[in-house]
Design an enzyme around this catalytic site. Structure first.
Site, PDB file in Angstrom:
ATOM      1  N   HIS A  64       2.983 -92.967 -89.267  1.00  0.00           N
ATOM      2  CA  HIS A  64       2.114 -93.899 -88.121  1.00  0.00           C
ATOM      3  C   HIS A  64       2.384 -92.640 -87.065  1.00  0.00           C
ATOM      4  CE1 HIS A  64       4.402 -97.962 -89.538  1.00  0.00           C
ATOM      5  NE2 HIS A  64       3.685 -96.725 -90.179  1.00  0.00           N
ATOM      6  N   CYS A 112     -16.473 -92.804 -98.652  1.00  0.00           N
ATOM      7  CA  CYS A 112     -15.595 -92.552 -96.472  1.00  0.00           C
ATOM      8  C   CYS A 112     -13.331 -92.036 -96.917  1.00  0.00           C
ATOM      9  CB  CYS A 112     -15.310 -94.257 -96.390  1.00  0.00           C
ATOM     10  SG  CYS A 112     -14.408 -95.518 -97.403  1.00  0.00           S
TER      11      CYS A 112
END
Ligand code: PEP
Ligand code: MG
Length: 766
Positions: free
Chosen positions: A378, A691
């Site tokens: 994260h 993407c």
């Protein structure tokens, strides 16, 4: 050659008061205004006398990996600064390598024994050598020797290790550097360069700020040992109370730290072996802090050499616990406060939560170095969103630097230069200037349409996922957000984001985008995208497991509340929703039906509805390649997730360094698949974008434009370089040069080289 005399002082000074007396005397020596060499000379005399040893020597580890004799009492004086041992030479080399004491009554019979005639040490039989350690790193070796075959007691071994701490402070302070020849300086404070994993591109020059800094011990030697023992006991009691409270309090336990980890800490805080070692170290005459550091240093040294992952984990926990204990003792809290943060701060951390990174002042934050942290951790996600050059997986990074050290983070190559020499610093400073110039060129392109030389328009969007990404739309001049990864909000939060929080994020995303389209992808959690507060299910192959839309369809409550938040956020506006990891057309049908249910619900309750809704799917699972016609009839748009498509096409884990780079996305199989998707989309008159990371690499974007993609969604930092390349491209020429190779690759299935040659021939900068 005359053998050296045994130290006569020994008898004169008598038996010698044990380690506490020695430490007291050492403190006096440390305070004397003498030269570094004189100080070392006095120290070895004191140690030899105190331990009734005929020899005491200090070897310092040099930058070239050798060990130089810096001082001796008992060996021949001429050998000082002349005797240099190779890293694997003799018992001294062994102590340094293993970072472990060696205690022998008959050293000469040890297989590693060797001696240097210039020292005259062949007459000494017993040998005790201890590593000079700091934060787990070996800085040198301290030895005592005796002629007689004697066994040094455990207490003596302990005392010598304690004494070595004083030397560690001296070496780490840089005091000995003045005694070194150029190129042979002590390794401790010297330039060092290590390679880890690149987590965020970019280059940063600055100074080290330790996140959760090691408490810098200003006082190693205790004035009053019983008082230090009392302080230690009180700190241990406080530590345990803190941990108890954290484990009992679910709320607190969830606040960033995992419950299991806390449980383990609590257990370790009662570990008698660990506590006993610290007490013992303090009893020899150290302050409580120095006692903790001594044991912590041993733990770290073992951790760095342990290959068993379970043992390493355990040692890691003990190391963390020592940090906590140290902070309790010193009353010092975590990171420096915002005001104390220097300009050009480079944070060095073992590991870090995303929230902690956001706590630092962005204006002063230049780079980040982590001991742990893979690309999907994260903290790296947030670092990328903030554009902070970051390198991870640098073993013992926090032990290799001191606060304030000069440091360079090269996020493009994954290298970190600690205390860089002037030439390295100058060359990096030049690269930074060059990058800044290039950024200025990209900025100049910002408002220019991305039209190729032969007039093909290519739409460049950005990938985003957090509120901190939003300014990138304006900065890059992107046409919109092609992929909004909604799971990031869940991944960086400490607790499940409520629907209202999701709604508010989506609303601010649409506000920031204005008229430009945003494609929201529904939650893609599971696999490598771990959300700590959701009970994670053990799966043998998580990437192939219960994730993304699979989880969403099985737990429709979660997906529905998310879809509701999107629909409400887009009241009166255009909304694009996309489902991740679709593998069968039925999954898309079910997910779409769920959107209809939510729409009906909102309509019934009189909420303003989106003015237009488009619903699409990610194409990431190869099974969809064989359902393209059915899929394209159903969707409003498709977006190819090349990261996952590549992973599944080649059966190669995208997060596993050993295999991730083994196969080339610029290879015939992948490019054929990509071309087929976009061709089929055109036939069905449905837009197809891409993407994945492939679009963010200039060479990838070039290949994609050639095989037919006209919409790409990129990392914000890639928009400038990709646009600069595409506006120079003649797509027609690219098709002529490259497309035939897809059908008949020559030799290797990779056609990267041919794409590179084409770019070179066309003067395109990759
Ligand atoms: C992909 O798989 O290419 C993609 C864009 O999704 P993510 O990287 O979030 O899995
Ligand atoms: Mg994906």
């Amino acid at each position: 050659m005359k053998a050296p005399e045994p130290n006569k002082d020994i008898e004169m000074r008598g038996a010698l008061g044990g380690p506490r007396v020695l430490l007291r005397r050492l403190r006096e020596v440390m305070a004397e205004p003498v030269s570094a060499q004189e100080r070392l000379d006095k120290i070895v005399v004191l140690i030899a006398a105190n331990m009734v040893a005929e020899v005491c020597s200090v070897y310092v580890l040099r930058v070239d990996g050798t060990l130089e004799l810096y001082a001796t009492e008992g060996l021949k004086r001429e050998a000082v600064h002349q005797t240099v041992l190779k890293a694997d030479e003799g018992l001294v080399g062994l102590v340094a390598r293993e970072a472990n004491p060696i205690n022998l009554s008959d050293a000469q019979s040890h297989p590693a024994f060797s001696y240097r005639p210039e020292t005259g040490e062949e007459i000494y039989h017993s040998f005790l050598g201890v590593p000079i350690l700091r934060a787990g790193n070996t800085l040198g070796v301290l030895t005592v020797q005796n002629r007689a075959r004697r066994t040094y007691t455990e207490e003596e071994e302990e005392a010598l290790q304690t004494t070595a701490m004083v030397l560690a402070e001296m070496i780490a302070s840089g005091e000995l550097s003045s005694l070194a020849k150029p190129g042979a300086e002590p390794a401790a404070r010297h330039a060092m360069h290590v390679t880890g994993t690149s987590l965020c591109d970019g280059i940063a020059l600055g100074h080290v700020v330790l996140h959760e800094p090691r408490v810098v011990i200003t006082n190693v030697i205790a004035d009053d040992v019983p008082r230090e023992l009392k302080r230690l006991d009180a700190a241990i009691a406080t530590l345990r109370e803190d941990l108890d409270r954290m484990v009992e309090h679910r709320d607190l336990a969830d606040d960033g730290e995992h419950r299991d980890v806390l449980e383990a800490y609590r257990m370790f805080s009662y570990d008698q072996g660990w506590l006993h070692k610290i007490r013992e170290a303090v009893s020899t005459g150290l302050t409580a802090e120095a006692g903790v550091e001594r044991v912590q240093s041993d733990t770290r040294a073992r951790m760095l050499r342990a290959s068993d992952p379970y043992l390493r984990e355990r040692l890691h926990d003990l190391d963390d616990l020592a940090n906590r204990l140290m902070r309790v003792l010193s009353g010092k809290d975590h990171a420096p406060s915002k005001e104390q943060l220097p300009d050009n701060a480079i944070i060095v951390a073992r590991s870090m939560g995303p929230a902690a990174l956001l706590d630092y002042d962005r204006k002063k934050l230049r780079g980040l170095v982590l001991e742990e942290g893979g690309p999907t951790s994260h903290v790296s996600i947030v670092a990328r969103a903030l554009g902070i050059p970051t390198v991870g997986e640098i073993e013992n990074a926090t032990g290799l630097v001191e606060p304030g050290d000069a440091i360079i983070v090269d996020g493009s190559s994954g290298q970190v230069h600690m205390r860089p020499p002037p030439d390295i610093e100058a060359s990096y400073a030049e690269r930074v200037r060059l990058r800044a110039r290039r950024q200025a060129q990209y900025r100049a392109l910002r408002d220019r349409p991305c039209r190729t030389k032969d007039g093909q328009d290519i739409t460049l969007m950005i990938n985003a996922g957090l509120a901190i990404d939003l300014p990138h739309i304006e900065e890059t001049g992107a046409a919109g957000i092609g992929l909004f990864r909604t799971e990031l909000q869940f991944m960086v939060a400490n607790a499940f984001p409520r629907t209202s929080e999701q709604l508010s994020l989506y609303r601010s995303v649409l506000d920031a985008a204005g008229k430009r389209p945003v494609t929201f992808r529904t939650l893609d959690i599971g696999g490598d995208k771990v959300v700590p507060y959701l009970r994670n299910i053990e799966e043998e192959n998580p990437a192939l497991g219960w994730r993304a839309i699979r989880l969403g369809l099985d737990r429709p409550g979660l997906l529905r509340s998310q879809v509701r938040a999107m629909l409400r956020a887009a009241g009166g506006r255009h909304l694009r929703i996309m489902f991740p990891m679709v593998a069968m057309v039925e999954e898309f049908d079910k997910a779409k039906a769920l959107v209809e249910v939510e729409l009906t619900h909102l309509r019934r309750h009189g909420h303003p509805l989106p003015e237009r809704i488009e619903i699409g799917a990610m194409l990431e699972v190869p099974a969809l390649l064989f359902q393209l016609d059915e899929l394209l009839e159903r969707v409003d748009f498709l977006s190819v997730g090349s990261n996952d498509l590549m992973q599944f096409l080649y059966a190669a884990d995208r997060g596993n360094k050993r295999v991730a780079e083994r196969f080339d996305p610029l290879s015939a199989p992948m490019l054929r698949a990509l071309k087929d998707i976009v061709d089929r989309g055109r036939k069905h008159n449905k837009p197809v974008a891409l993407c994945g990371e492939l679009a963010s690499q200039p060479i990838g974007a070039l290949a994609l434009a050639i095989v037919g993609y006209r919409t790409l969604s990129l990392a914000p930092s890639a928009v400038g370089p990709v646009k600069a390349l595409l506006v120079e491209l003649d797509v027609k020429k690219g098709e002529e040069a490259i497309l035939p190779l897809l059908d008949r690759p020559a030799g290797s299935i990779s056609i990267r080289h041919q794409i590179e040659s084409f770019a070179a021939a066309e003067g395109l900068q990759l």
